[in-house]
Motif scaffolding. Structure first.
Motif, PDB file in Angstrom:
ATOM      1  N   ASN A  92       6.693   8.427   2.037  1.00  0.00           N
ATOM      2  CA  ASN A  92       6.430   8.014   0.666  1.00  0.00           C
ATOM      3  C   ASN A  92       5.147   8.690   0.172  1.00  0.00           C
ATOM      4  O   ASN A  92       4.353   9.212   0.958  1.00  0.00           O
ATOM      5  CB  ASN A  92       6.288   6.498   0.602  1.00  0.00           C
ATOM      6  N   ALA A  93       4.959   8.712  -1.114  1.00  0.00           N
ATOM      7  CA  ALA A  93       3.768   9.322  -1.709  1.00  0.00           C
ATOM      8  C   ALA A  93       2.794   8.238  -2.131  1.00  0.00           C
ATOM      9  O   ALA A  93       3.191   7.162  -2.573  1.00  0.00           O
ATOM     10  CB  ALA A  93       4.145  10.190  -2.901  1.00  0.00           C
ATOM     11  N   VAL A  94       1.494   8.540  -1.982  1.00  0.00           N
ATOM     12  CA  VAL A  94       0.424   7.598  -2.328  1.00  0.00           C
ATOM     13  C   VAL A  94      -0.516   8.276  -3.309  1.00  0.00           C
ATOM     14  O   VAL A  94      -0.948   9.417  -3.083  1.00  0.00           O
ATOM     15  CB  VAL A  94      -0.344   7.146  -1.065  1.00  0.00           C
ATOM     16  N   ASN A  95      -0.838   7.566  -4.360  1.00  0.00           N
ATOM     17  CA  ASN A  95      -1.766   8.078  -5.373  1.00  0.00           C
ATOM     18  C   ASN A  95      -3.170   7.590  -5.036  1.00  0.00           C
ATOM     19  O   ASN A  95      -3.432   6.382  -5.033  1.00  0.00           O
ATOM     20  CB  ASN A  95      -1.335   7.605  -6.766  1.00  0.00           C
ATOM     21  N   ILE A  96      -4.079   8.511  -4.779  1.00  0.00           N
ATOM     22  CA  ILE A  96      -5.462   8.179  -4.424  1.00  0.00           C
ATOM     23  C   ILE A  96      -6.380   8.616  -5.556  1.00  0.00           C
ATOM     24  O   ILE A  96      -6.280   9.745  -6.049  1.00  0.00           O
ATOM     25  CB  ILE A  96      -5.867   8.852  -3.103  1.00  0.00           C
ATOM     26  N   THR A  97      -7.275   7.710  -5.947  1.00  0.00           N
ATOM     27  CA  THR A  97      -8.225   7.986  -7.025  1.00  0.00           C
ATOM     28  C   THR A  97      -9.647   7.867  -6.489  1.00  0.00           C
ATOM     29  O   THR A  97     -10.004   6.851  -5.888  1.00  0.00           O
ATOM     30  CB  THR A  97      -8.032   6.997  -8.190  1.00  0.00           C
ATOM     31  N   VAL A  98     -10.437   8.896  -6.722  1.00  0.00           N
ATOM     32  CA  VAL A  98     -11.859   8.897  -6.339  1.00  0.00           C
ATOM     33  C   VAL A  98     -12.678   8.881  -7.628  1.00  0.00           C
ATOM     34  O   VAL A  98     -12.527   9.760  -8.484  1.00  0.00           O
ATOM     35  CB  VAL A  98     -12.221  10.127  -5.491  1.00  0.00           C
ATOM     36  N   THR A  99     -13.525   7.882  -7.782  1.00  0.00           N
ATOM     37  CA  THR A  99     -14.279   7.709  -9.018  1.00  0.00           C
ATOM     38  C   THR A  99     -15.759   8.020  -8.813  1.00  0.00           C
ATOM     39  O   THR A  99     -16.303   7.844  -7.717  1.00  0.00           O
ATOM     40  CB  THR A  99     -14.128   6.276  -9.547  1.00  0.00           C
ATOM     41  N   VAL A 100     -16.380   8.481  -9.895  1.00  0.00           N
ATOM     42  CA  VAL A 100     -17.832   8.728  -9.878  1.00  0.00           C
ATOM     43  C   VAL A 100     -18.573   7.520 -10.432  1.00  0.00           C
ATOM     44  O   VAL A 100     -19.812   7.511 -10.460  1.00  0.00           O
ATOM     45  CB  VAL A 100     -18.176   9.981 -10.704  1.00  0.00           C
ATOM     46  N   GLY A 101     -17.819   6.513 -10.889  1.00  0.00           N
ATOM     47  CA  GLY A 101     -18.440   5.313 -11.431  1.00  0.00           C
ATOM     48  C   GLY A 101     -18.856   4.352 -10.341  1.00  0.00           C
ATOM     49  O   GLY A 101     -18.774   4.651  -9.128  1.00  0.00           O
ATOM     50  N   GLY A 102     -19.250   3.151 -10.764  1.00  0.00           N
ATOM     51  CA  GLY A 102     -19.760   2.160  -9.826  1.00  0.00           C
ATOM     52  C   GLY A 102     -18.814   1.012  -9.576  1.00  0.00           C
ATOM     53  O   GLY A 102     -19.186   0.056  -8.877  1.00  0.00           O
ATOM     54  N   VAL A 103     -17.554   1.056 -10.103  1.00  0.00           N
ATOM     55  CA  VAL A 103     -16.621  -0.055  -9.951  1.00  0.00           C
ATOM     56  C   VAL A 103     -15.254   0.503  -9.560  1.00  0.00           C
ATOM     57  O   VAL A 103     -14.781   1.484 -10.146  1.00  0.00           O
ATOM     58  CB  VAL A 103     -16.495  -0.873 -11.254  1.00  0.00           C
ATOM     59  N   ILE A 104     -14.636  -0.147  -8.580  1.00  0.00           N
ATOM     60  CA  ILE A 104     -13.264   0.193  -8.199  1.00  0.00           C
ATOM     61  C   ILE A 104     -12.449  -1.091  -8.081  1.00  0.00           C
ATOM     62  O   ILE A 104     -13.006  -2.184  -7.920  1.00  0.00           O
ATOM     63  CB  ILE A 104     -13.181   0.980  -6.874  1.00  0.00           C
ATOM     64  N   LEU A 105     -11.121  -0.943  -8.182  1.00  0.00           N
ATOM     65  CA  LEU A 105     -10.208  -2.070  -8.013  1.00  0.00           C
ATOM     66  C   LEU A 105      -9.486  -1.913  -6.687  1.00  0.00           C
ATOM     67  O   LEU A 105      -8.832  -0.903  -6.439  1.00  0.00           O
ATOM     68  CB  LEU A 105      -9.189  -2.117  -9.157  1.00  0.00           C
ATOM     69  N   GLU A 106      -9.628  -2.927  -5.823  1.00  0.00           N
ATOM     70  CA  GLU A 106      -8.890  -2.930  -4.565  1.00  0.00           C
ATOM     71  C   GLU A 106      -7.543  -3.609  -4.798  1.00  0.00           C
ATOM     72  O   GLU A 106      -7.498  -4.796  -5.134  1.00  0.00           O
ATOM     73  CB  GLU A 106      -9.682  -3.661  -3.477  1.00  0.00           C
ATOM     74  N   SER A 107      -6.461  -2.835  -4.610  1.00  0.00           N
ATOM     75  CA  SER A 107      -5.105  -3.341  -4.822  1.00  0.00           C
ATOM     76  C   SER A 107      -4.195  -2.724  -3.772  1.00  0.00           C
ATOM     77  O   SER A 107      -4.554  -1.710  -3.149  1.00  0.00           O
ATOM     78  CB  SER A 107      -4.612  -3.000  -6.236  1.00  0.00           C
ATOM     79  N   PRO A 108      -3.016  -3.300  -3.531  1.00  0.00           N
ATOM     80  CA  PRO A 108      -2.115  -2.755  -2.511  1.00  0.00           C
ATOM     81  C   PRO A 108      -1.723  -1.310  -2.817  1.00  0.00           C
ATOM     82  O   PRO A 108      -1.448  -0.945  -3.964  1.00  0.00           O
ATOM     83  CB  PRO A 108      -0.897  -3.680  -2.573  1.00  0.00           C
ATOM     84  N   VAL A 109      -1.698  -0.501  -1.755  1.00  0.00           N
ATOM     85  CA  VAL A 109      -1.323   0.906  -1.897  1.00  0.00           C
ATOM     86  C   VAL A 109       0.190   1.045  -1.994  1.00  0.00           C
ATOM     87  O   VAL A 109       0.710   1.775  -2.848  1.00  0.00           O
ATOM     88  CB  VAL A 109      -1.869   1.725  -0.713  1.00  0.00           C
ATOM     89  N   LEU A 110       0.892   0.339  -1.120  1.00  0.00           N
ATOM     90  CA  LEU A 110       2.353   0.414  -1.067  1.00  0.00           C
ATOM     91  C   LEU A 110       2.976  -0.691  -1.915  1.00  0.00           C
ATOM     92  O   LEU A 110       2.309  -1.683  -2.249  1.00  0.00           O
ATOM     93  CB  LEU A 110       2.836   0.306   0.380  1.00  0.00           C
ATOM     94  N   PRO A 111       4.239  -0.572  -2.282  1.00  0.00           N
ATOM     95  CA  PRO A 111       4.907  -1.640  -3.034  1.00  0.00           C
ATOM     96  C   PRO A 111       4.904  -2.954  -2.255  1.00  0.00           C
ATOM     97  O   PRO A 111       5.036  -2.970  -1.032  1.00  0.00           O
ATOM     98  CB  PRO A 111       6.333  -1.100  -3.223  1.00  0.00           C
ATOM     99  N   VAL A 112       4.757  -4.056  -2.971  1.00  0.00           N
ATOM    100  CA  VAL A 112       4.765  -5.385  -2.363  1.00  0.00           C
ATOM    101  C   VAL A 112       6.141  -6.006  -2.572  1.00  0.00           C
ATOM    102  O   VAL A 112       6.863  -5.661  -3.510  1.00  0.00           O
ATOM    103  CB  VAL A 112       3.659  -6.271  -2.962  1.00  0.00           C
ATOM    104  N   MET A 113       6.502  -6.910  -1.680  1.00  0.00           N
ATOM    105  CA  MET A 113       7.796  -7.563  -1.763  1.00  0.00           C
ATOM    106  C   MET A 113       7.766  -8.656  -2.835  1.00  0.00           C
ATOM    107  O   MET A 113       6.762  -9.352  -3.016  1.00  0.00           O
ATOM    108  CB  MET A 113       8.173  -8.171  -0.414  1.00  0.00           C
ATOM    109  N   GLU A 114       8.873  -8.783  -3.525  1.00  0.00           N
ATOM    110  CA  GLU A 114       8.985  -9.826  -4.537  1.00  0.00           C
ATOM    111  C   GLU A 114       8.850 -11.195  -3.876  1.00  0.00           C
ATOM    112  O   GLU A 114       9.468 -11.481  -2.857  1.00  0.00           O
ATOM    113  CB  GLU A 114      10.341  -9.710  -5.246  1.00  0.00           C
ATOM    114  N   GLY A 115       8.003 -12.054  -4.450  1.00  0.00           N
ATOM    115  CA  GLY A 115       7.745 -13.377  -3.899  1.00  0.00           C
ATOM    116  C   GLY A 115       6.460 -13.474  -3.112  1.00  0.00           C
ATOM    117  O   GLY A 115       6.005 -14.589  -2.801  1.00  0.00           O
TER     118      GLY A 115
END
Length: 280
Positions: A92-115
């Motif tokens: 599968n493909a993963v989108n990675i973002t590298v920011t120069v700012g001071g805030v990031i959002l930690e969220s699941p990389v892969l799809p999560v199961m419904e429920g």
């Protein structure tokens, strides 16, 4: 994703730390976990800044078997990452973002199961106020004093782009949250990737080989020269059409009839042209 649409997905790309957003100078480890016996996995990436595809080990990374290590990531390393083998298999493909700012959002990389329950965490590089605002598709969905938001029992309607905002430091980049439906969807995906695609690929190869063989045979047949030692005989029968008999009209020329005129018994008469009578 479009990057892996033309290959057989048999592996899963894992990211450590398990998130899709990073600060500059952080270390990132990618691993390709697969159930088959494929060897020689190569890590690929399509950088959003350059728009071209390259190996993960180029310039900034190093590979070790089924892993790729990037010691210091930069903003230019943002893009889509995946791994592939020499047998046409991929992950599968993963989108990675590298920011120069001071805030990031930690969220699941892969799809999560419904429920399932999903936790979103707004993280800063320096200590700050924990209160954070969370957004989905550009709209505010809540404010949490702990800097974390939990989405209980997610569904397909929860899919979208999420980001967070720390009022003293700014906002994070957006990340896509994907929700996968269990059951028939997984079976259909397995059927397509492990059965239908290989069968269609094999059938296409067979058809191409048959067309190639037929083309070569026709070309060979057309280029053969006749053998001078071989004599070919043929029976030829010529028939002539019998013309119907035609009755011809025969013209009969009348034959002249001559008569002799005499004056006396023992006298000869001199004949002239007037004494000759033609009887027609």
């Amino acid at each position: 994703m479009e990057i892996t649409a033309l290959c057989l997905i048999v592996a899963s790309l894992r990211v450590n730390p398990y998130r899709s957003q990073f600060f500059e100078y952080e270390s990132v480890s990618l691993s390709c976990e697969e159930s088959s016996n494929s060897v020689g996995w190569m890590f690929k990436r399509n950088l959003s800044a350059a728009g071209n595809t390259s190996d993960c080990s180029a310039d900034c990374g190093r590979t070790d078997g089924s892993r790729c290590f990037i010691s210091d990531v930069f903003h230019c390393d943002s893009g889509v990452y995946w791994c592939e083998s020499g047998l046409g298999e991929c992950s599968n493909a993963v989108n990675i973002t590298v920011t120069v700012g001071g805030v990031i959002l930690e969220s699941p990389v892969l799809p999560v199961m419904e429920g399932d329950d999903v936790t979103l965490r707004c993280r800063t590089q320096t200590p700050s106020n924990l209160t954070a605002d969370f957004y989905k598709d550009g709209s505010l969905i809540g404010t949490e004093s702990t800097g974390e938001m939990i989405i209980h029992s997610v569904s397909r309607s929860d899919e979208g782009l999420y980001k967070c905002n720390r009022r003293d430091l700014g906002e994070s980049p957006e990340s896509w949250l994907a929700v996968r439906v269990a059951g028939n969807t997984e079976w259909f995906h397995f059927l397509c990737t492990h059965i239908l695609l290989p069968v269609l690929g094999l059938g296409l190869i067979v058809v191409l080989l048959m067309l190639l063989v037929v083309g070569l045979w026709k070309r060979h047949k057309g280029s053969r020269q006749p053998d001078p030692d071989v004599v070919t005989y043929a029976d030829i029968k010529i028939t002539q059409e019998v013309q119907p008999r035609r009755d011809r009209a025969v013209s009969v020329q009348p034959q002249p009839v001559y008569s002799t005129a005499r004056k006396g018994k023992n006298q000869k008469a001199n004949l002239s042209s007037d004494d000759v009578f033609q009887k027609w």
